[in-house]
Design a protein around this motif. Structure first.
Motif, PDB file in Angstrom:
ATOM      1  N   SER A  79     -80.393 115.931  22.109  1.00 11.75           N
ATOM      2  CA  SER A  79     -80.157 116.778  21.787  1.00 11.75           C
ATOM      3  C   SER A  79     -79.875 118.028  22.859  1.00 11.75           C
ATOM      4  O   SER A  79     -81.217 118.708  23.278  1.00 11.75           O
ATOM      5  CB  SER A  79     -79.743 117.596  20.385  1.00 11.75           C
ATOM      6  N   ASN A  80     -79.075 118.390  22.722  1.00 13.08           N
ATOM      7  CA  ASN A  80     -79.058 120.688  23.727  1.00 13.08           C
ATOM      8  C   ASN A  80     -79.978 120.991  22.949  1.00 13.08           C
ATOM      9  O   ASN A  80     -80.856 122.016  23.481  1.00 13.08           O
ATOM     10  CB  ASN A  80     -77.905 120.984  23.416  1.00 13.08           C
ATOM     11  N   LYS A  81     -80.581 120.991  21.410  1.00 12.31           N
ATOM     12  CA  LYS A  81     -81.965 121.739  21.257  1.00 12.31           C
ATOM     13  C   LYS A  81     -83.294 121.658  20.918  1.00 12.31           C
ATOM     14  O   LYS A  81     -83.771 122.301  21.472  1.00 12.31           O
ATOM     15  CB  LYS A  81     -81.232 121.882  19.600  1.00 12.31           C
ATOM     16  N   GLU A  82     -82.753 120.311  20.947  1.00  9.72           N
ATOM     17  CA  GLU A  82     -84.320 119.238  21.682  1.00  9.72           C
ATOM     18  C   GLU A  82     -84.967 119.253  22.797  1.00  9.72           C
ATOM     19  O   GLU A  82     -85.920 119.730  23.427  1.00  9.72           O
ATOM     20  CB  GLU A  82     -84.070 117.784  21.038  1.00  9.72           C
ATOM     21  N   ILE A  83     -83.844 119.652  23.618  1.00  4.85           N
ATOM     22  CA  ILE A  83     -83.969 119.581  25.058  1.00  4.85           C
ATOM     23  C   ILE A  83     -84.619 121.491  25.456  1.00  4.85           C
ATOM     24  O   ILE A  83     -84.951 120.736  26.553  1.00  4.85           O
ATOM     25  CB  ILE A  83     -83.348 119.229  26.041  1.00  4.85           C
ATOM     26  N   ALA A  84     -83.824 121.699  25.018  1.00  2.00           N
ATOM     27  CA  ALA A  84     -84.303 123.611  25.141  1.00  2.00           C
ATOM     28  C   ALA A  84     -85.900 123.776  24.632  1.00  2.00           C
ATOM     29  O   ALA A  84     -86.671 123.929  25.023  1.00  2.00           O
ATOM     30  CB  ALA A  84     -83.576 124.452  24.257  1.00  2.00           C
ATOM     31  N   ALA A  85     -86.311 122.782  23.284  1.00  2.00           N
ATOM     32  CA  ALA A  85     -87.350 123.063  23.200  1.00  2.00           C
ATOM     33  C   ALA A  85     -88.555 122.656  23.717  1.00  2.00           C
ATOM     34  O   ALA A  85     -89.444 123.040  23.981  1.00  2.00           O
ATOM     35  CB  ALA A  85     -87.575 122.656  21.542  1.00  2.00           C
ATOM     36  N   SER A  86     -88.090 121.673  24.355  1.00  2.00           N
ATOM     37  CA  SER A  86     -89.066 120.881  25.829  1.00  2.00           C
ATOM     38  C   SER A  86     -89.464 121.220  26.550  1.00  2.00           C
ATOM     39  O   SER A  86     -90.083 121.216  27.294  1.00  2.00           O
ATOM     40  CB  SER A  86     -88.525 119.487  25.286  1.00  2.00           C
ATOM     41  N   LEU A  87     -88.349 121.813  27.081  1.00  2.00           N
ATOM     42  CA  LEU A  87     -87.848 122.551  28.387  1.00  2.00           C
ATOM     43  C   LEU A  87     -88.379 124.257  28.257  1.00  2.00           C
ATOM     44  O   LEU A  87     -88.868 125.045  29.036  1.00  2.00           O
ATOM     45  CB  LEU A  87     -86.847 122.202  29.311  1.00  2.00           C
ATOM     46  N   PHE A  88     -88.765 124.732  26.652  1.00  2.00           N
ATOM     47  CA  PHE A  88     -88.775 125.687  27.075  1.00  2.00           C
ATOM     48  C   PHE A  88     -87.789 126.860  27.501  1.00  2.00           C
ATOM     49  O   PHE A  88     -87.948 127.828  27.947  1.00  2.00           O
ATOM     50  CB  PHE A  88     -90.194 126.352  27.760  1.00  2.00           C
TER      51      PHE A  88
END
Length: 220
Positions: A178-187
């Motif tokens: 998800s967008n939230k998971e991508i954001a967390a993964s890529l800081f």
């Protein structure tokens, strides 16, 4: 005039679709057949623009039929008509080059619209199928086994004008994040990820994140 080939193992469905689709002045049904191999052989002998393809057929199913058609020098577009539970066929047919997916229970007018859409060169996925496909991608159902993934090279995205960050986001989307998971993964912030996705959609001329995942999975 869009020249059609209808492929279904049920003669009643073939004949019904031939009558209904033939009512549209922009469509011409060139022929009908009962499996994917017959579709390929008929397409070799006739000028076909769009093949409307069933998935579950004895002998040569829609997945293999799509693969054969896409081997042609000038392959027709393929619109797959499927049922919602055809999980094992969905990603395979897309990887073989299917241009669109629609559920069999849609109205004839939707099928006519879908034929015209893929004939124009646009990838078409019925919303219900798109949600299922996104779930399959997220669950790894359409991905190789972990052992295979370890040695599988990354699909090349640089030729499409994507930056390194955009390429990373495309791969994360294809992995079902998800967008939230991508954001967390890529800081990154979710807003930044959304902006990246908007830029990716513009560069690849796609409509939504599911199409991004499909685009990536179809790359060699």
């Amino acid at each position: 005039m869009i020249r059609l080939l209808l492929v279904d193992d049920d003669p009643f469905i073939r004949e019904s679709m031939q009558v209904i689709l033939g009512l549209d002045p922009e469509l011409e049904v060139v022929g009908t057949c009962a499996d994917g191999r017959a579709a390929y052989e008929m397409a070799l002998q006739n000028e076909i623009d769009v093949v409307v393809m069933d998935m579950r057929m004895p002998g040569c199913d829609g997945v293999e039929g799509t693969r054969l058609l896409k081997l042609m020098e000038r392959p027709p577009a393929v619109l797959v008509l499927t049922t919602f539970d055809d999980d094992e066929y969905i990603a395979a047919a897309i990887r073989n080059g299917a241009n669109g997916y629609m559920l069999k229970n849609v109205s004839p007018s939707r099928i006519v619209s879908g034929i015209k859409t893929i004939h124009e060169g646009t990838l078409l996925i019925h919303p219900d199928v798109a949600r299922k496909l996104a779930g399959m991608i997220g669950n790894g159902a359409s991905r190789p086994a972990p052992e295979a993934q370890a040695v599988e090279p990354k699909r090349e995205l640089a030729p499409f004008g994507l930056t390194a960050a955009e390429q990373s986001i495309v791969r994360h989307i294809a992995d079902g994040l998800s967008n939230k998971e991508i954001a967390a993964s890529l800081f990154l912030s979710e807003g930044t990820v959304k902006n990246y996705i908007s830029d990716i959609l513009n560069k690849l001329e796609l409509r939504d994140r599911t199409q991004i995942a499909i685009f990536y999975l179809k790359l060699p």
